[in-house]
Structure formats: C-alpha cells, structure tokens
Design a protein around this motif. Structure first.
Motif, PDB file in Angstrom:
ATOM      1  N   PRO A   1      25.305  -6.488  -0.550  1.00  0.00           N
ATOM      2  CA  PRO A   1      24.099  -5.867   0.011  1.00  0.00           C
ATOM      3  C   PRO A   1      23.011  -6.877   0.382  1.00  0.00           C
ATOM      4  N   SER A   2      23.227  -8.152   0.090  1.00  0.00           N
ATOM      5  CA  SER A   2      22.133  -9.120   0.026  1.00  0.00           C
ATOM      6  C   SER A   2      21.226  -9.162   1.263  1.00  0.00           C
ATOM      7  N   ARG A   3      19.978  -8.774   1.060  1.00  0.00           N
ATOM      8  CA  ARG A   3      18.901  -8.872   2.063  1.00  0.00           C
ATOM      9  C   ARG A   3      19.194  -8.105   3.348  1.00  0.00           C
ATOM     10  N   LYS A   4      20.144  -7.161   3.302  1.00  0.00           N
ATOM     11  CA  LYS A   4      20.560  -6.515   4.550  1.00  0.00           C
ATOM     12  C   LYS A   4      19.545  -5.498   5.044  1.00  0.00           C
ATOM     13  N   ARG A   5      19.714  -5.155   6.330  1.00  0.00           N
ATOM     14  CA  ARG A   5      18.789  -4.279   7.050  1.00  0.00           C
ATOM     15  C   ARG A   5      18.533  -2.949   6.357  1.00  0.00           C
ATOM     16  N   PHE A   6      19.577  -2.362   5.751  1.00  0.00           N
ATOM     17  CA  PHE A   6      19.372  -1.042   5.134  1.00  0.00           C
ATOM     18  C   PHE A   6      18.392  -1.124   3.975  1.00  0.00           C
ATOM     19  N   LEU A   7      18.313  -2.299   3.328  1.00  0.00           N
ATOM     20  CA  LEU A   7      17.326  -2.459   2.245  1.00  0.00           C
ATOM     21  C   LEU A   7      15.923  -2.561   2.829  1.00  0.00           C
ATOM     22  N   GLY A   8      15.819  -3.163   4.016  1.00  0.00           N
ATOM     23  CA  GLY A   8      14.527  -3.187   4.709  1.00  0.00           C
ATOM     24  C   GLY A   8      14.112  -1.778   5.118  1.00  0.00           C
ATOM     25  N   ALA A   9      15.098  -0.957   5.500  1.00  0.00           N
ATOM     26  CA  ALA A   9      14.789   0.419   5.908  1.00  0.00           C
ATOM     27  C   ALA A   9      14.227   1.214   4.728  1.00  0.00           C
ATOM     28  N   VAL A  10      14.712   0.937   3.514  1.00  0.00           N
ATOM     29  CA  VAL A  10      14.224   1.653   2.334  1.00  0.00           C
ATOM     30  C   VAL A  10      12.868   1.130   1.879  1.00  0.00           C
ATOM     31  N   THR A  11      12.709  -0.201   1.866  1.00  0.00           N
ATOM     32  CA  THR A  11      11.518  -0.806   1.233  1.00  0.00           C
ATOM     33  C   THR A  11      10.424  -1.169   2.221  1.00  0.00           C
ATOM     34  N   GLY A  12      10.756  -1.266   3.505  1.00  0.00           N
ATOM     35  CA  GLY A  12       9.787  -1.742   4.487  1.00  0.00           C
ATOM     36  C   GLY A  12       9.575  -3.254   4.427  1.00  0.00           C
ATOM     37  N   ARG A  13      10.395  -3.958   3.647  1.00  0.00           N
ATOM     38  CA  ARG A  13      10.220  -5.405   3.480  1.00  0.00           C
ATOM     39  C   ARG A  13      10.986  -6.197   4.541  1.00  0.00           C
ATOM     40  N   PRO A  14      10.442  -7.349   4.975  1.00  0.00           N
ATOM     41  CA  PRO A  14      11.194  -8.230   5.869  1.00  0.00           C
ATOM     42  C   PRO A  14      12.306  -8.951   5.111  1.00  0.00           C
ATOM     43  N   VAL A  15      13.184  -9.606   5.847  1.00  0.00           N
ATOM     44  CA  VAL A  15      14.412 -10.163   5.263  1.00  0.00           C
ATOM     45  C   VAL A  15      14.142 -11.139   4.124  1.00  0.00           C
ATOM     46  N   ASP A  16      13.040 -11.889   4.183  1.00  0.00           N
ATOM     47  CA  ASP A  16      12.783 -12.885   3.126  1.00  0.00           C
ATOM     48  C   ASP A  16      12.117 -12.269   1.893  1.00  0.00           C
ATOM     49  N   GLN A  17      11.963 -10.945   1.882  1.00  0.00           N
ATOM     50  CA  GLN A  17      11.353 -10.291   0.702  1.00  0.00           C
ATOM     51  C   GLN A  17      12.232  -9.148   0.193  1.00  0.00           C
ATOM     52  N   ARG A  18      13.547  -9.329   0.276  1.00  0.00           N
ATOM     53  CA  ARG A  18      14.453  -8.245  -0.127  1.00  0.00           C
ATOM     54  C   ARG A  18      15.274  -8.574  -1.369  1.00  0.00           C
ATOM     55  N   ASP A  19      14.867  -9.566  -2.169  1.00  0.00           N
ATOM     56  CA  ASP A  19      15.704  -9.928  -3.314  1.00  0.00           C
ATOM     57  C   ASP A  19      15.633  -8.887  -4.435  1.00  0.00           C
ATOM     58  N   ALA A  20      14.457  -8.286  -4.659  1.00  0.00           N
ATOM     59  CA  ALA A  20      14.379  -7.244  -5.690  1.00  0.00           C
ATOM     60  C   ALA A  20      15.222  -6.038  -5.274  1.00  0.00           C
ATOM     61  N   ALA A  21      15.147  -5.687  -3.987  1.00  0.00           N
ATOM     62  CA  ALA A  21      15.958  -4.570  -3.477  1.00  0.00           C
ATOM     63  C   ALA A  21      17.451  -4.891  -3.601  1.00  0.00           C
ATOM     64  N   THR A  22      17.803  -6.143  -3.350  1.00  0.00           N
ATOM     65  CA  THR A  22      19.205  -6.565  -3.483  1.00  0.00           C
ATOM     66  C   THR A  22      19.677  -6.391  -4.925  1.00  0.00           C
ATOM     67  N   ALA A  23      18.845  -6.827  -5.878  1.00  0.00           N
ATOM     68  CA  ALA A  23      19.232  -6.705  -7.293  1.00  0.00           C
ATOM     69  C   ALA A  23      19.415  -5.235  -7.671  1.00  0.00           C
ATOM     70  N   ALA A  24      18.534  -4.377  -7.165  1.00  0.00           N
ATOM     71  CA  ALA A  24      18.654  -2.934  -7.464  1.00  0.00           C
ATOM     72  C   ALA A  24      19.967  -2.380  -6.908  1.00  0.00           C
ATOM     73  N   ALA A  25      20.301  -2.765  -5.679  1.00  0.00           N
ATOM     74  CA  ALA A  25      21.550  -2.280  -5.071  1.00  0.00           C
ATOM     75  C   ALA A  25      22.760  -2.777  -5.865  1.00  0.00           C
ATOM     76  N   CYS A  26      22.696  -4.020  -6.358  1.00  0.00           N
ATOM     77  CA  CYS A  26      23.819  -4.557  -7.143  1.00  0.00           C
ATOM     78  C   CYS A  26      23.986  -3.789  -8.456  1.00  0.00           C
ATOM     79  N   VAL A  27      22.876  -3.491  -9.109  1.00  0.00           N
ATOM     80  CA  VAL A  27      22.960  -2.740 -10.366  1.00  0.00           C
ATOM     81  C   VAL A  27      23.539  -1.346 -10.103  1.00  0.00           C
ATOM     82  N   ALA A  28      23.078  -0.706  -9.040  1.00  0.00           N
ATOM     83  CA  ALA A  28      23.613   0.627  -8.704  1.00  0.00           C
ATOM     84  C   ALA A  28      25.125   0.535  -8.473  1.00  0.00           C
TER      85      ALA A  28
END
Ligand code: HH2
Length: 292
Positions: free
Chosen positions: A230-257
């Motif tokens: 899932p790392s830094r991918k667009r769908f995480l930006g769609a959920v969080t509104g974050r740009p690609v360089d600010q998606r590491d927390a979202a990536t960790a959440a997706a990995c845990v899920a």
C-alpha cells in the motif's frame, strides 16, 4: 513470539527463496529500493550504486528482511525502459546489496532482467504481471529455485486504469491470482516459493483497494503467504487528503489492517515506522490468536 494462524489462513510459516527460508511467524517487511528516474515516491533518489546500497543498509537496520530492487516504474502511464537499460539500472545494485548478505528480490516483468539479477545474487522475483509479461519467466524462476511474488493486475500499467471494473473485488482478485498460481506450479515452481499479492493500486479504484484490504482473507485462503504494497499510494491520499510525501502513517495503518486479515509481507518505503506498527499487531495476535 507464538506463531499465529488466522481463521481461513493455511499459509506455511516460511517462504522458500533461492538462498534461504524466510520465517513468516511474524510480519516481514520488504524495503522498496527503486533505482528509476521516475517512480512516484522515490524516483531519482538513488542516482549511484553507493546511494542505493546505503539506503538498503538503512532499511535492513530498520528491520527490513528483504530489499526489493526495481528498475521500472509501474505507476499508471509510466514509460517503459528498454531491457538493456533495466538490466543496467538493477544488476549493479542487486550485486552490491546481496553481497551484504541481505535477501534481495528483483521487481521486474522481464525474464532476462530476472535472470541477470538472480545471477548477481537476487533470490526472489517480484513479478507485477504474475507471469503474464514474459513467457520465459516461470522457467527462469524455477531453474534458479527462486522465491516468486505473483501480483494481481489487469492489462499493463499503461492501460490498467480502464480495467478497474469489479463486482466482488476480493473474490475476483483471488480467483485471478489462483489461476496465475496454477500456471506457476504447472511450470514447476514449488508451492513453498510462491507468495501472492492483491496488487493495491493496479487496475483498482480507491474503493477497490479499500474493499480488498477489508476482505484480504479471500486471498489468504488460497494457502500462500500474502504480500501487500500500500506504500504511499494514491488511495491513501484519497482517504487522508495527504500528498505522497505525507502518507507514511496511512501506510502503517493499511499494513496493520492487512496483517489482521492474514497478510504476512509488507512492501513499504518507511521501514522503521511500519516495522513498529506491525510489532504491535503481531503482539496483539500472539496474545489473542483468534482475535481477527
Ligand atoms: N507496487 C509497486 C511496484 N511493485 N510489487 C508488489 N509485489 N506489490 C505492489 O503493490 C507493488 C509492487 C508500485 O509502487 P512503487 O514501486 O513504489 O512505485 P513505481 O512503480 O512508480 O516505481
């Protein structure tokens, strides 16, 4: 830590590669090392072999068990390098990282690139086309005794966005992956070498990626270890509104899920953060193996 097996998951706790068996009783982090000028997150970051090797060292120190070296960006619409150029990018880095004793996988759709990388010390082939890109790939993997990641995609990176149409996305992805897995086994690749990946972001809309993560058990039920990227991918930006360089927390959440739905391998840029998040998920599962 106790091994955990989730309901519906019959994955073997180990992954056989050309050089070792990788234990999967706890989460396994795969560090991304793209030696491309144009990857969507880390493109152009490692212009020399030395820069790439020090990134690999850092990721290993942060807890990556595998370093995945790629010489082609597969983001939607990316231009493809020629085969000789892909080999030129990948092989010196694979040789240098493997010489450190680290497990190296090569992210390629081309059998000639895979063969050159395996010769240089890689032990896993990560094929985002799941053997559809090159008719000689399965034989190269079999002959080397390499590990093989079969990732789900439809069409090609240049055309895949138009093919993101699903009824039940998890069931369709699982069925299509099972067919690719059968091809690999029929070509003589051993079952213990095969890892399956649902291909987050490949021929999938944001809602497909989210639905897949929520129903990943359908892929885990095929009986192979499951990798997610899932790392830094667009769908995480769609959920969080974050740009690609600010998606590491979202990536960790997706990995845990994904871990709670049976994934064992996690292909990411931010190894340290994801390793820490997964240590917590592993500990929860070890404490209550039937929690998920
Ligand atoms: N995603 C990418 C590339 N390779 N391999 C697997 N097994 N799973 C994935 O989800 C996956 C993959 C795309 O991401 P990235 O390498 O970060 O970017 P780019 O393709 O632009 O180099």
């Amino acid at each position: 830590m106790k091994a955990t097996v989730l309901a519906g998951e019959a994955a073997p706790p180990r992954w056989r590669t050309a050089r070792r068996e990788i234990a999967l009783d706890r989460s396994c982090v795969v560090g991304i090392l793209n030696v491309t000028p144009d990857s969507f997150s880390d493109g152009g970051r490692y212009p020399t072999v030395e820069a790439a090797v020090s990134a690999a060292r850092r990721m290993a120190g942060d807890g990556a068990a595998v370093i995945d070296v790629g010489g082609e960006s597969t983001r939607p619409g990316a231009a493809r390098p020629g085969e000789a150029e892909e080999i030129r990018r990948v092989v010196p880095v694979v040789r240098a990282v493997a010489a450190l004793g680290l497990a190296v996988s090569v992210d390629t759709r081309r059998a000639a690139v895979a063969a050159a990388a395996l010769e240089a010390g890689a032990e896993i082939v990560n094929d985002v086309s799941a053997l559809a890109g090159d008719p000689r790939m399965a034989e190269v993997v079999r002959a080397a005794g390499a590990g093989l990641v079969l990732m789900h995609m439809r069409g090609e990176p240049q055309t895949m966005d138009a093919l993101a149409r699903y009824g039940d996305v998890a069931a369709e992805v699982a069925a299509e992956l099972a067919a690719r897995r059968d091809l690999a086994l029929a070509a003589g690749v051993p079952r213990e070498a095969v890892v399956l990946d649902p291909g987050l972001g490949f021929a999938k809309l944001p809602e497909h990626n989210l639905a897949l993560l929520g129903a990943l058990d359908a892929v885990a039920a095929l009986g192979h270890p499951v990798m997610v990227g899932p790392s830094r991918k667009r769908f995480l930006g769609a959920v969080t509104g974050r740009p690609v360089d600010q998606r590491d927390a979202a990536t960790a959440a997706a990995c845990v899920a994904a871990r709670l739905r049976g994934a064992r391998l996690f292909r990411v840029h931010d190894v340290a953060g994801v390793r820490e998040a997964l240590a917590v998920a592993d500990a929860i599962l070890a404490a209550a193996p039937r929690a998920a």
